[in-house]
Design a protein around this motif. Structure first.
Motif, mmCIF file in Angstrom:
data_model
loop_
_atom_site.group_PDB
_atom_site.id
_atom_site.type_symbol
_atom_site.label_atom_id
_atom_site.label_comp_id
_atom_site.label_asym_id
_atom_site.label_seq_id
_atom_site.Cartn_x
_atom_site.Cartn_y
_atom_site.Cartn_z
ATOM 1 N N GLU A 186 0.750 -0.853 -0.152
ATOM 2 C CA GLU A 186 0.068 -0.124 -0.277
ATOM 3 C C GLU A 186 1.349 1.344 0.123
ATOM 4 O O GLU A 186 0.590 2.567 -0.846
ATOM 5 N N HIS A 187 1.868 0.938 0.895
ATOM 6 C CA HIS A 187 2.783 2.451 0.917
ATOM 7 C C HIS A 187 3.643 2.673 -0.077
ATOM 8 O O HIS A 187 3.465 3.898 -1.024
ATOM 9 N N THR A 188 4.101 1.438 -0.940
ATOM 10 C CA THR A 188 4.679 1.795 -2.351
ATOM 11 C C THR A 188 3.670 2.440 -3.656
ATOM 12 O O THR A 188 3.837 3.093 -4.530
ATOM 13 N N GLN A 189 2.252 1.639 -3.183
ATOM 14 C CA GLN A 189 1.559 2.465 -4.242
ATOM 15 C C GLN A 189 1.068 3.288 -3.893
ATOM 16 O O GLN A 189 0.570 4.564 -5.372
ATOM 17 N N ARG A 190 1.165 4.392 -2.621
ATOM 18 C CA ARG A 190 0.965 5.705 -2.547
ATOM 19 C C ARG A 190 1.912 6.644 -2.794
ATOM 20 O O ARG A 190 1.984 7.856 -3.419
ATOM 21 N N ILE A 191 2.923 5.616 -2.805
ATOM 22 C CA ILE A 191 3.871 6.676 -3.119
ATOM 23 C C ILE A 191 4.349 6.462 -4.674
ATOM 24 O O ILE A 191 4.225 7.759 -5.343
ATOM 25 N N SER A 192 4.379 5.523 -5.159
ATOM 26 C CA SER A 192 3.787 5.819 -6.952
ATOM 27 C C SER A 192 3.009 6.819 -7.326
ATOM 28 O O SER A 192 3.192 7.436 -8.713
ATOM 29 N N GLU A 193 1.399 6.787 -6.425
ATOM 30 C CA GLU A 193 0.864 7.636 -7.162
ATOM 31 C C GLU A 193 1.200 9.145 -6.353
ATOM 32 O O GLU A 193 1.264 10.147 -7.607
ATOM 33 N N GLN A 194 1.873 9.453 -5.801
ATOM 34 C CA GLN A 194 2.698 10.843 -5.377
ATOM 35 C C GLN A 194 3.599 11.063 -6.419
ATOM 36 O O GLN A 194 3.566 12.381 -6.666
ATOM 37 N N SER A 195 3.854 10.276 -6.909
ATOM 38 C CA SER A 195 5.842 11.230 -7.528
ATOM 39 C C SER A 195 4.828 11.065 -9.425
ATOM 40 O O SER A 195 4.828 12.130 -9.727
ATOM 41 N N VAL A 196 4.200 10.272 -9.784
ATOM 42 C CA VAL A 196 2.733 10.754 -10.970
ATOM 43 C C VAL A 196 2.615 11.765 -10.580
ATOM 44 O O VAL A 196 2.853 13.069 -11.527
ATOM 45 N N THR A 197 1.889 12.638 -9.098
ATOM 46 C CA THR A 197 1.229 13.233 -8.925
ATOM 47 C C THR A 197 2.215 14.504 -9.155
ATOM 48 O O THR A 197 2.343 15.945 -9.909
ATOM 49 N N LEU A 198 3.446 14.459 -8.388
ATOM 50 C CA LEU A 198 4.776 15.743 -8.345
ATOM 51 C C LEU A 198 5.205 15.903 -9.974
ATOM 52 O O LEU A 198 5.881 16.560 -9.929
ATOM 53 N N ASP A 199 5.296 14.777 -10.655
ATOM 54 C CA ASP A 199 5.627 14.740 -12.405
ATOM 55 C C ASP A 199 4.493 16.076 -13.169
ATOM 56 O O ASP A 199 5.599 16.342 -13.959
ATOM 57 N N LYS A 200 3.265 15.437 -12.726
ATOM 58 C CA LYS A 200 2.265 16.276 -13.680
ATOM 59 C C LYS A 200 2.953 17.605 -12.776
ATOM 60 O O LYS A 200 2.432 18.677 -13.232
ATOM 61 N N PHE A 201 3.214 18.028 -11.466
ATOM 62 C CA PHE A 201 2.583 19.241 -11.115
ATOM 63 C C PHE A 201 4.181 20.098 -11.518
ATOM 64 O O PHE A 201 4.743 21.036 -11.851
ATOM 65 N N ASP A 202 5.449 19.216 -11.679
ATOM 66 C CA ASP A 202 7.156 19.680 -12.872
ATOM 67 C C ASP A 202 6.343 20.021 -13.072
ATOM 68 O O ASP A 202 6.980 21.373 -14.166
#
Length: 139
Positions: free
Chosen positions: A68-84
């Motif tokens: 679950e933690h890996t999934q959340r980090i993966s989702e946050q990574s995608v969000t952060l890339d979109k933010f960048d």
């Protein structure tokens, strides 16, 4: 951008931990299976119930939590890339707006000068027309 790299490193690290935990658990389960073939007494059953079974259950919960933690980090990574990406777009558009604002400011200044010249010429023209009118009246 640094946060995105850090987050991806964390994701890789947690993925490695999950892999190690799964290997460790598989190894323990294999050992349990091997001991079942050799030891069938009450003491071995006691050891399995008190120590090994809870370990298996906890490892399953740990693996689930890490997943679950890996999934959340993966989702946050995608969000952060979109933010960048969005941030880069905003910066680019901001620079374009600044260029156009400066150009508009130059055009407004040029227009003010043209208006001033036009006003001066209009005043001269009105003065000349007044002179022409007086000259025509004097004829």
């Amino acid at each position: 951008m640094k946060e995105s790299i850090w987050l991806k490193n964390q994701l890789e690290h947690i993925t490695e931990i999950r892999w190690l935990v799964e290997r460790y658990n598989t190894h323990i389960q294999n050992l349990q299976q091997e001991t079942l073939l050799v030891w069938h007494d009450t003491a071995s059953k006691n050891v399995r119930q008190r120590y090994l079974s809870p370990h298996t259950e906890e490892s399953i919960q740990l693996n689930h939590a890490l997943k679950e933690h890996t999934q959340r980090i993966s989702e946050q990574s995608v969000t952060l890339d979109k933010f960048d990406d969005d941030s880069s777009t905003v910066n680019m558009l901001s620079e374009e707006i600044e260029i156009r604002r400066a150009r508009s400011q130059t055009e407004v200044a040029s227009s003010a000068i043209s208006l001033s010249l036009c006003t001066d010429r209009s005043q001269e023209t009105l003065g000349l027309l007044a002179n022409v009118s007086r000259l025509l009246d004097g004829l």
